[in-house]
Motif scaffolding. Structure first.
Motif, PDB file in Angstrom:
ATOM      1  N   SER A  40      55.415  79.394  99.855  1.00 52.23           N
ATOM      2  CA  SER A  40      56.725  80.006  99.628  1.00 52.23           C
ATOM      3  C   SER A  40      57.421  80.332 100.941  1.00 52.23           C
ATOM      4  CB  SER A  40      56.580  81.269  98.766  1.00 52.23           C
ATOM      5  OG  SER A  40      55.748  82.222  99.399  1.00 52.23           O
ATOM      6  N   LEU A  75      55.866  78.744  92.151  1.00 57.21           N
ATOM      7  CA  LEU A  75      56.994  78.414  93.029  1.00 57.21           C
ATOM      8  C   LEU A  75      58.283  78.260  92.232  1.00 57.21           C
ATOM      9  CD1 LEU A  75      55.179  75.855  95.358  1.00 57.21           C
ATOM     10  CD2 LEU A  75      55.986  78.137  96.007  1.00 57.21           C
ATOM     11  N   ASP A  78      60.613  81.285  91.961  1.00 54.55           N
ATOM     12  CA  ASP A  78      61.469  81.624  93.102  1.00 54.55           C
ATOM     13  C   ASP A  78      62.358  80.469  93.551  1.00 54.55           C
ATOM     14  OD1 ASP A  78      60.179  84.145  93.276  1.00 54.55           O
ATOM     15  OD2 ASP A  78      58.547  83.226  94.417  1.00 54.55           O
TER      16      ASP A  78
END
Length: 217
Positions: A40, A75, A78
């Protein structure tokens, strides 16, 4: 290669190693959290490299596909754009594999797509649509009027791919889209009813021996 790049690549490769599932004592959740944290942070700088390497890992380390599916799911919370790229590239790779007849790659990518569904990256209906496309192709192939029954082994493989996905996502499909998965299973049963039942040549030698022994008695 700088240390940050080396770090996320190493984490992707080693995710799940030494976990209880593989005879170790490590906690797989800690592996996933550590890998997710690194990815991230690096997505902003290395999105394309991460995408390519993640998909390579999924294909070359298929026993770790559940881990990679969970990572993409996290993932996706976000960064929907990155997860969308994963789905888009995977679907394109699957189409290429179907076109070239790369059976092993088809099987692995179908498993990955199923796990992505379980991780809420793709909707169940999309996976069902893929199943039904394969079923339709299989049924058409063995149709003596419009298909080519000589290619029945290919049709059988398509149906086998569908069935091999069920241990990875059958429970989720039954819970979320029960009518659709029932329709798929009905299609599988229908396929079995129309395919030619040919004797397995590998067993004919044993049948011949048994017949000979019976006649001698």
């Amino acid at each position: 290669m700088n240390s940050s790049v080396s770090s996320w690549r190493s984490l992707l490769l080693r995710i799940g190693d030494k976990c209880a599932e593989y005879g170790g004592s490590a906690d797989h959740k800690e592996h996933i959290d550590a890998c997710y944290g690194h990815l991230s942070r690096e997505l902003e700088y290395s999105k394309d490299d991460i995408l390519e390497f993640l998909l390579q890992c999924a294909e070359q380390l298929p026993h770790k596909i559940p881990f990679y599916g969970v990572l993409v799911g996290l993932l996706n919370l976000d960064n929907e754009d990155f997860a969308g790229k994963v789905v888009e590239t995977t679907q394109r790779n699957l189409q290429d594999a179907l076109y070239s007849g790369d059976c092993n790659r088809i099987r692995i990518l179908m498993r990955f797509v199923t796990v992505l569904m379980c991780s809420k990256v793709i909707v169940p209906g999309s996976l069902v649509e893929t199943f039904e496309t394969l079923l339709s192709s299989a049924a058409t192939t063995v149709d003596e009027e419009v298909g080519n029954p000589a290619w029945q082994s290919r049709a059988d493989f398509y149906v086998t791919c569908i069935l091999s996905c069920l241990p990875w996502g059958g429970a989720e499909l039954s819970e979320q889209v029960p009518d659709e998965i029932d329709r798929v299973m009905a299609g599988v049963q229908s396929y079995f009813s129309i395919r030619k039942q040919t004797p397995e040549t590998g067993f004919q030698v044993f049948e011949s021996v048994e017949d000979k022994v019976t006649n001698e008695k």
